[in-house]
Design a protein around this motif. Sequence first.
Motif, mmCIF file in Angstrom:
data_model
loop_
_atom_site.group_PDB
_atom_site.id
_atom_site.type_symbol
_atom_site.label_atom_id
_atom_site.label_comp_id
_atom_site.label_asym_id
_atom_site.label_seq_id
_atom_site.Cartn_x
_atom_site.Cartn_y
_atom_site.Cartn_z
ATOM 1 N N GLY A 82 -41.897 35.827 18.475
ATOM 2 C CA GLY A 82 -41.205 36.122 17.227
ATOM 3 C C GLY A 82 -39.827 35.515 17.243
ATOM 4 O O GLY A 82 -39.584 34.488 17.851
ATOM 5 N N GLY A 83 -38.907 36.222 16.604
ATOM 6 C CA GLY A 83 -37.540 35.748 16.554
ATOM 7 C C GLY A 83 -36.961 35.905 15.176
ATOM 8 O O GLY A 83 -37.372 36.776 14.416
ATOM 9 N N SER A 131 -38.094 33.820 20.237
ATOM 10 C CA SER A 131 -38.124 34.658 21.433
ATOM 11 C C SER A 131 -39.557 35.073 21.743
ATOM 12 O O SER A 131 -40.451 34.954 20.915
ATOM 13 C CB SER A 131 -37.232 35.890 21.254
ATOM 14 N N ALA A 132 -39.728 35.566 22.951
ATOM 15 C CA ALA A 132 -41.018 36.091 23.395
ATOM 16 C C ALA A 132 -40.735 37.360 24.182
ATOM 17 O O ALA A 132 -39.746 37.441 24.911
ATOM 18 C CB ALA A 132 -41.739 35.076 24.277
ATOM 19 N N ILE A 133 -41.580 38.353 24.008
ATOM 20 C CA ILE A 133 -41.432 39.579 24.786
ATOM 21 C C ILE A 133 -42.754 39.921 25.445
ATOM 22 O O ILE A 133 -43.835 39.603 24.936
ATOM 23 C CB ILE A 133 -40.939 40.764 23.935
ATOM 24 N N TYR A 134 -42.637 40.535 26.603
ATOM 25 C CA TYR A 134 -43.798 41.003 27.345
ATOM 26 C C TYR A 134 -43.814 42.527 27.255
ATOM 27 O O TYR A 134 -42.842 43.185 27.634
ATOM 28 C CB TYR A 134 -43.716 40.560 28.813
ATOM 29 N N ASN A 148 -44.771 45.284 13.048
ATOM 30 C CA ASN A 148 -44.189 44.125 13.738
ATOM 31 C C ASN A 148 -42.724 43.883 13.423
ATOM 32 O O ASN A 148 -42.139 42.933 13.925
ATOM 33 C CB ASN A 148 -44.969 42.859 13.372
ATOM 34 N N VAL A 149 -42.114 44.707 12.578
ATOM 35 C CA VAL A 149 -40.745 44.470 12.109
ATOM 36 C C VAL A 149 -39.841 45.635 12.514
ATOM 37 O O VAL A 149 -40.216 46.798 12.381
ATOM 38 C CB VAL A 149 -40.713 44.306 10.575
ATOM 39 N N THR A 150 -38.641 45.279 13.000
ATOM 40 C CA THR A 150 -37.613 46.284 13.308
ATOM 41 C C THR A 150 -36.338 45.889 12.578
ATOM 42 O O THR A 150 -35.901 44.745 12.644
ATOM 43 C CB THR A 150 -37.332 46.355 14.823
ATOM 44 N N VAL A 173 -32.731 41.944 12.197
ATOM 45 C CA VAL A 173 -34.139 42.110 11.817
ATOM 46 C C VAL A 173 -34.939 41.374 12.879
ATOM 47 O O VAL A 173 -34.728 40.168 13.102
ATOM 48 C CB VAL A 173 -34.437 41.520 10.413
ATOM 49 N N ARG A 174 -35.839 42.072 13.554
ATOM 50 C CA ARG A 174 -36.705 41.463 14.576
ATOM 51 C C ARG A 174 -38.137 41.485 14.084
ATOM 52 O O ARG A 174 -38.608 42.499 13.572
ATOM 53 C CB ARG A 174 -36.644 42.248 15.884
ATOM 54 N N VAL A 175 -38.827 40.360 14.284
ATOM 55 C CA VAL A 175 -40.235 40.254 13.909
ATOM 56 C C VAL A 175 -40.989 39.706 15.093
ATOM 57 O O VAL A 175 -40.627 38.656 15.638
ATOM 58 C CB VAL A 175 -40.422 39.324 12.685
ATOM 59 N N TYR A 176 -42.047 40.403 15.532
ATOM 60 C CA TYR A 176 -42.901 39.945 16.638
ATOM 61 C C TYR A 176 -44.353 40.056 16.252
ATOM 62 O O TYR A 176 -44.773 41.038 15.638
ATOM 63 C CB TYR A 176 -42.639 40.770 17.912
#
Length: 175
Positions: free
Chosen positions: A41-42, A60-63, A145-147, A171-174
């Motif tokens: 996301g990002g 970005s990428a998150i685990y 998926n949104v914060t 705003v974060r989207v993953y």
Amino acid sequence: MKPLRFILLGMMLLFCFTGMFAQIGVPAQHKNDFWDNVRFGGGLGIGFGNGYFSGSISPSAIYDVNPYFSVGPALQFSYQSGENFNTTLYGASLLTLFNPIRELQLSAELEQLRVNQTLELDGGNLEANFWNTALFAGAGYRTQNVTIGVRYNVLYKDGEDIYTSPWSPFVRVYF
């Protein structure tokens, strides 16, 4: 000759039994689920006004370590220009997310940015090139998926930072 035969026979039996036991409990096809827990996301940003432009991209990428905790890297590039200045920012950050309940996301982000800035003055140009470090603590409302939330730069120093305020919305989207 007999001891050599016993040694060879013993070694063959050992390898045979080792091969048989090595197969027990191993699935036919081992699946690595690391990538099943990675989300990408990002953010994208654009702003403009009277003689001003700003654009940014931050993939970005998150685990997902578990349903409550995630960690990952992010990259950032931003360009800003106005009547008397141009600024380019680029760098990386490490992001950690904690979700104590599904709707609440707490975050910590360590960011390191390179700043290249040119100010146009009457007597010529003034250039500034430096590193900026920020440590953000944030909280946001999460839905799927949104914060959406706000973060605070705990390392902020008025007049010495590239940010105009220690507070910034996000705003974060993953996916």
